[in-house]
Design a protein around this motif. Structure first.
Motif, PDB file in Angstrom:
ATOM      1  N   ASP A 157     -14.187   4.809  15.895  1.00  0.00           N
ATOM      2  CA  ASP A 157     -15.202   4.154  15.824  1.00  0.00           C
ATOM      3  C   ASP A 157     -16.261   4.581  14.960  1.00  0.00           C
ATOM      4  OD1 ASP A 157     -15.683   2.197  18.068  1.00  0.00           O
ATOM      5  OD2 ASP A 157     -15.353   4.060  19.538  1.00  0.00           O
ATOM      6  N   GLY A 195      -9.752   0.089  21.823  1.00  0.00           N
ATOM      7  CA  GLY A 195     -10.969  -0.255  22.009  1.00  0.00           C
ATOM      8  C   GLY A 195     -11.440  -1.078  20.821  1.00  0.00           C
ATOM      9  N   GLN A 196     -10.509  -1.774  20.172  1.00  0.00           N
ATOM     10  CA  GLN A 196     -11.274  -2.557  19.030  1.00  0.00           C
ATOM     11  C   GLN A 196     -11.893  -3.887  19.701  1.00  0.00           C
ATOM     12  OE1 GLN A 196      -7.917  -1.201  19.471  1.00  0.00           O
ATOM     13  NE2 GLN A 196      -6.873  -1.316  17.577  1.00  0.00           N
ATOM     14  N   ARG A 197     -13.075  -4.328  19.421  1.00  0.00           N
ATOM     15  CA  ARG A 197     -13.659  -5.205  20.201  1.00  0.00           C
ATOM     16  C   ARG A 197     -13.560  -6.463  19.033  1.00  0.00           C
ATOM     17  NH1 ARG A 197     -19.041  -2.325  22.091  1.00  0.00           N
ATOM     18  NH2 ARG A 197     -18.360  -0.848  20.385  1.00  0.00           N
ATOM     19  N   ARG A 198     -13.053  -7.679  19.665  1.00  0.00           N
ATOM     20  CA  ARG A 198     -12.889  -8.945  19.087  1.00  0.00           C
ATOM     21  C   ARG A 198     -13.640  -9.861  19.873  1.00  0.00           C
ATOM     22  NH1 ARG A 198     -11.865  -5.692  15.667  1.00  0.00           N
ATOM     23  NH2 ARG A 198      -9.953  -5.538  14.439  1.00  0.00           N
ATOM     24  N   HIS A 250     -14.025  -8.927  23.784  1.00  0.00           N
ATOM     25  CA  HIS A 250     -13.076  -8.286  24.682  1.00  0.00           C
ATOM     26  C   HIS A 250     -12.298  -7.297  23.685  1.00  0.00           C
ATOM     27  CE1 HIS A 250     -13.403 -10.607  28.355  1.00  0.00           C
ATOM     28  NE2 HIS A 250     -13.669 -12.019  27.449  1.00  0.00           N
ATOM     29  N   THR A 251     -11.764  -6.558  24.364  1.00  0.00           N
ATOM     30  CA  THR A 251     -11.218  -5.342  23.510  1.00  0.00           C
ATOM     31  C   THR A 251      -9.656  -5.752  23.417  1.00  0.00           C
ATOM     32  OG1 THR A 251     -10.490  -4.020  25.225  1.00  0.00           O
ATOM     33  CG2 THR A 251     -12.633  -3.358  24.313  1.00  0.00           C
ATOM     34  N   GLU A 284      -7.756  -4.903  26.451  1.00  0.00           N
ATOM     35  CA  GLU A 284      -7.969  -5.822  27.475  1.00  0.00           C
ATOM     36  C   GLU A 284      -7.313  -7.174  27.308  1.00  0.00           C
ATOM     37  OE1 GLU A 284     -12.719  -5.047  28.450  1.00  0.00           O
ATOM     38  OE2 GLU A 284     -12.210  -6.589  27.316  1.00  0.00           O
ATOM     39  N   HIS A 292     -14.539  -3.030  14.780  1.00  0.00           N
ATOM     40  CA  HIS A 292     -14.994  -3.968  15.519  1.00  0.00           C
ATOM     41  C   HIS A 292     -15.383  -5.286  14.638  1.00  0.00           C
ATOM     42  CE1 HIS A 292     -14.870  -1.201  18.918  1.00  0.00           C
ATOM     43  NE2 HIS A 292     -15.896  -0.301  18.048  1.00  0.00           N
TER      44      HIS A 292
END
Length: 352
Positions: free
Chosen positions: A152, A243-246, A284-285, A288, A315
């Motif tokens: 992060d 945990g990469q958010r997209r 969402h990650t 997920e 992210h």
């Protein structure tokens, strides 16, 4: 009746646009090279489609397919992050030379309306606020931090940053060859509009998924790679810590956005160029995504590998408010419903 040319119309997004246009009883023409690293097996076009197998870098072929066309939806491109920098000539040739050749042919044919497939990748890393509330953009990721598992972004004092939805007015900072080629396409389209009095739209797709995704290719999207693993009975391998958010947006929503943009070009000002984010509006990650696909496929749980690709961003999530307001477009398919469909839909034929 609208006559639409879809470049790359046999591809993942292009074929969804073709289907949506046919549903509106538009006349549809397609040019696609059917290059083997994207298409597997035999492609059969809908009998209502005028299909031409050719490369968009062929000006003679373009002169034929552009005759009588009202508007072009330009989807033909080499996509994905790539394998290594040796892919650069193909990205630049396919995406940028291809776009320049198309725009030149459009000028000669008198076609004044264009919708271009762009990408969230033109932004680079996403938009953030620091602990004081100030907007900031972190610099390129560092190998030593990634090797240490520090994924992060943080501020200069090491404090965590809070992710924001990125808007079309954010600075553009492409960080890999694919992203650079997509931004170059936008610049070419903008220059074409100013020079010719054309009307151009760039749709900055966020992570597109859905039935018809290419599989078994290193250029496929992450959803396709996860699904291919599950079809082999293997656990999806999730890079970094998952945990990469997209923003994952369904291909049919992307197709409807293209039709809305096509209609926008009817009334736009001559010489106008406008960019729009096209996303679901849901964050969402990647973890997920893998977990949802595993559950929907009744497959093995994902494995978080800790691996990384230096050209990836941590992210990036979209604000699609401009598209909602100006195009009158809104996504219709939820993350959960879309992934359930994707998990069970027939896969696209494997590439050779």
């Amino acid at each position: 009746m609208t006559t639409l040319l879809v470049t790359g119309g046999a591809g993942f997004v292009g074929s969804a646009i073709v289907d949506a246009a046919l549903d509106r009883d538009w006349r549809v023409r397609v040019i696609d090279s059917l290059r083997p690293d994207v298409h597997g097996g035999d492609y059969r076009a809908d009998p209502r489609v005028e299909f031409v197998t050719a490369d968009i870098r062929d000006p003679d072929a373009l002169a034929v397919v552009l005759f009588g066309v009202d508007v072009v939806s330009h989807q033909a491109a080499k996509v994905g992050l790539g394998v290594d920098f040796s892919d650069a000539p193909d990205y630049v040739g396919s995406n940028d030379l291809g776009t320049a050749t198309l725009l030149s042919a459009m000028e000669q044919s008198g076609v004044k309306r264009l919708v271009l497939a762009s990408s969230m990748a033109v932004y680079g890393e996403g938009s953030y606020r620091d602990v004081t509330g100030r907007s900031t953009r972190p610099g390129p990721r560092r190998v030593d931090e990634l090797d240490a598992g520090q994924f992060d972004p943080v501020d200069e004092k090491g404090e965590p940053l809070e992710l924001e939805l990125i808007t079309e007015d954010a600075p553009l900072e492409p960080r890999n060859v694919y992203a650079i080629s997509k931004l170059t396409q936008e610049y070419l389209a903008s220059a074409w509009a100013r020079s010719t009095g054309g009307r151009a739209v760039a749709l900055r797709y966020h992570n597109v998924y859905g039935p018809g995704m290419p599989q078994n290719t290193p250029y496929a999207g992450v959803a396709s790679l996860f699904r291919s693993s599950l079809e082999r009975g293997e656990s999806p391998r999730v890079f970094e810590d998952g945990g990469q958010r997209r923003d994952f947006v369904h291909v049919r929503d992307v197709a409807s956005a293209n039709l809305a943009a096509i209609e926008w070009t009817e009334t736009a000002t001559d010489g106008e160029f406008r960019a729009f984010n096209i996303g679901s509006g849901e964050v969402h990650t990647v973890g997920e995504l893998a977990a949802e696909l595993s559950a929907a496929s009744d497959g093995p749980k994902p494995i978080v590998s800790g691996e990384y690709r230096l050209g990836d961003v941590r992210h990036i999530t979209a604000s699609s408010e401009r598209a909602r307001t100006e195009l009158g477009w809104a996504p219709a398919i939820s993350f959960e419903d879309g992934l359930r469909e994707f998990a069970s839909a027939p896969p696209r034929a494997s590439v050779s």
